[in-house]
Design an enzyme around this catalytic site. Structure first.
Site, PDB file in Angstrom:
ATOM      1  CG  ASP A 139      -2.081   0.885   1.017  1.00 20.70           C
ATOM      2  OD1 ASP A 139      -3.324   0.315   1.146  1.00 20.70           O
ATOM      3  OD2 ASP A 139      -1.673   2.159   1.209  1.00 20.70           O
TER       4      ASP A 139
ATOM      5  CG  HIS B 222      -8.635  -3.056  -2.106  1.00 23.66           C
ATOM      6  ND1 HIS B 222      -9.540  -2.136  -2.803  1.00 23.66           N
ATOM      7  CD2 HIS B 222      -8.547  -2.419  -0.777  1.00 23.66           C
ATOM      8  CE1 HIS B 222      -9.920  -1.454  -2.085  1.00 23.66           C
ATOM      9  NE2 HIS B 222      -9.444  -1.325  -0.898  1.00 23.66           N
TER      10      HIS B 222
ATOM     11  CG  ASN C 102     -12.152  -0.806   4.347  1.00 18.82           C
ATOM     12  OD1 ASN C 102     -12.417  -1.175   5.461  1.00 18.82           O
ATOM     13  ND2 ASN C 102     -10.861  -0.106   4.311  1.00 18.82           N
TER      14      ASN C 102
ATOM     15  CG  HIS D 262      -6.631  -3.207   3.360  1.00 24.03           C
ATOM     16  ND1 HIS D 262      -5.972  -1.859   3.127  1.00 24.03           N
ATOM     17  CD2 HIS D 262      -8.121  -2.700   2.951  1.00 24.03           C
ATOM     18  CE1 HIS D 262      -6.748  -1.026   2.561  1.00 24.03           C
ATOM     19  NE2 HIS D 262      -8.100  -1.508   2.516  1.00 24.03           N
TER      20      HIS D 262
ATOM     21  N   GLY E 152     -15.590   2.297   4.226  1.00 23.20           N
ATOM     22  CA  GLY E 152     -14.396   3.321   4.181  1.00 23.20           C
ATOM     23  C   GLY E 152     -13.654   2.901   3.092  1.00 23.20           C
ATOM     24  CD  GLN E 153     -14.846  -0.618  -2.153  1.00 30.07           C
ATOM     25  OE1 GLN E 153     -15.919  -0.804  -1.746  1.00 30.07           O
ATOM     26  NE2 GLN E 153     -14.174  -1.230  -3.204  1.00 30.07           N
TER      27      GLN E 153
HETATM   28  P1  5GP Z   1      -9.644   1.271   0.555  1.00 26.62           P
HETATM   29  O1  5GP Z   1      -9.866   2.482   1.461  1.00 26.62           O
HETATM   30  O2  5GP Z   1     -10.440   1.390  -0.603  1.00 26.62           O
HETATM   31  O3  5GP Z   1     -10.020   0.222   1.621  1.00 26.62           O
HETATM   32  O4  5GP Z   1      -8.239   0.786   0.454  1.00 26.62           O
HETATM   33  C1  5GP Z   1      -7.538   1.793  -0.660  1.00 26.62           C
HETATM   34  C2  5GP Z   1      -5.924   1.553  -0.546  1.00 26.62           C
HETATM   35  O5  5GP Z   1      -5.389   1.936  -1.735  1.00 26.62           O
HETATM   36  C3  5GP Z   1      -5.726   2.739   0.485  1.00 26.62           C
HETATM   37  O6  5GP Z   1      -4.963   2.060   1.675  1.00 26.62           O
HETATM   38  C4  5GP Z   1      -4.619   3.642  -0.067  1.00 26.62           C
HETATM   39  O7  5GP Z   1      -3.510   3.926   0.692  1.00 26.62           O
HETATM   40  C5  5GP Z   1      -4.170   2.516  -1.428  1.00 26.62           C
HETATM   41  N1  5GP Z   1      -3.711   3.035  -2.518  1.00 26.62           N
HETATM   42  C6  5GP Z   1      -4.443   4.112  -3.204  1.00 26.62           C
HETATM   43  N2  5GP Z   1      -3.905   4.228  -4.454  1.00 26.62           N
HETATM   44  C7  5GP Z   1      -2.721   3.559  -4.468  1.00 26.62           C
HETATM   45  C8  5GP Z   1      -1.834   3.337  -5.484  1.00 26.62           C
HETATM   46  O8  5GP Z   1      -1.807   3.994  -6.509  1.00 26.62           O
HETATM   47  N3  5GP Z   1      -0.776   2.570  -5.024  1.00 26.62           N
HETATM   48  C9  5GP Z   1      -0.924   1.872  -3.972  1.00 26.62           C
HETATM   49  N4  5GP Z   1       0.067   0.951  -3.845  1.00 26.62           N
HETATM   50  N5  5GP Z   1      -1.656   2.082  -3.156  1.00 26.62           N
HETATM   51  C10 5GP Z   1      -2.839   2.928  -3.554  1.00 26.62           C
END
Ligand code: 5GP
Ligand code: ZN
Length: 112
Positions: free
Chosen positions: A29, A98, A85, A100, A91-92
């Protein structure tokens, strides 16, 4: 489609990859919330856990198996957390399903 994780799958956006196979990709991440913070994503674009169908059950199981294997490979012997999420209240922020995988510190409960 303007999906940042599809672009990572396609190689259009770089990522620090830890694992990949025919079904999924795992990368670090960009904004880690723990010493180890990986995202395990299907190559196939699925929006979220709210959008899966019975035909995706094996793929979801594979994401869990890969997460467990990576936790072992990365030495998270004291435990780890997997989080999916889903949707606004979940919180997505990236609408490509994906997992985590977080580890390397003690987690708290309940989550925020
Ligand atoms: P969400 O909030 O949707 O559960 O998680 C999305 C995750 O993707 C976040 O933890 C954010 O830091 C990560 N993320 C967003 N854009 C990028 C990217 O371009 N590269 C990487 N490696 N992580 C990303
Ligand atoms: Zn996508």
């Amino acid at each position: 489609m303007d999906c940042i994780f599809c672009k990572i799958v396609d190689g259009a956006i770089p990522a620090r990859k830890e694992y990949e196979d025919g079904l999924c990709l795992a990368f670090h991440d960009v904004n880690p919330q723990a010493p180890t913070h990986l995202l395990v994503i299907p190559r196939q674009h699925l929006v979220s856990l709210a959008h899966v169908e019975p035909e995706h059950a094996a793929l979801l199981g594979h994401l869990m198996q890969v997460s467990a294997d990576l936790a072992k490979k990365l030495g998270l012997t004291n435990g780890f957390r997997v989080v999916l999420n889903s949707g606004a209240d979940g919180g997505q922020t990236v609408d490509h399903l994906h997992v985590h995988l977080l580890g390397g510190r003690a987690m708290h409960w309940p989550p925020g």
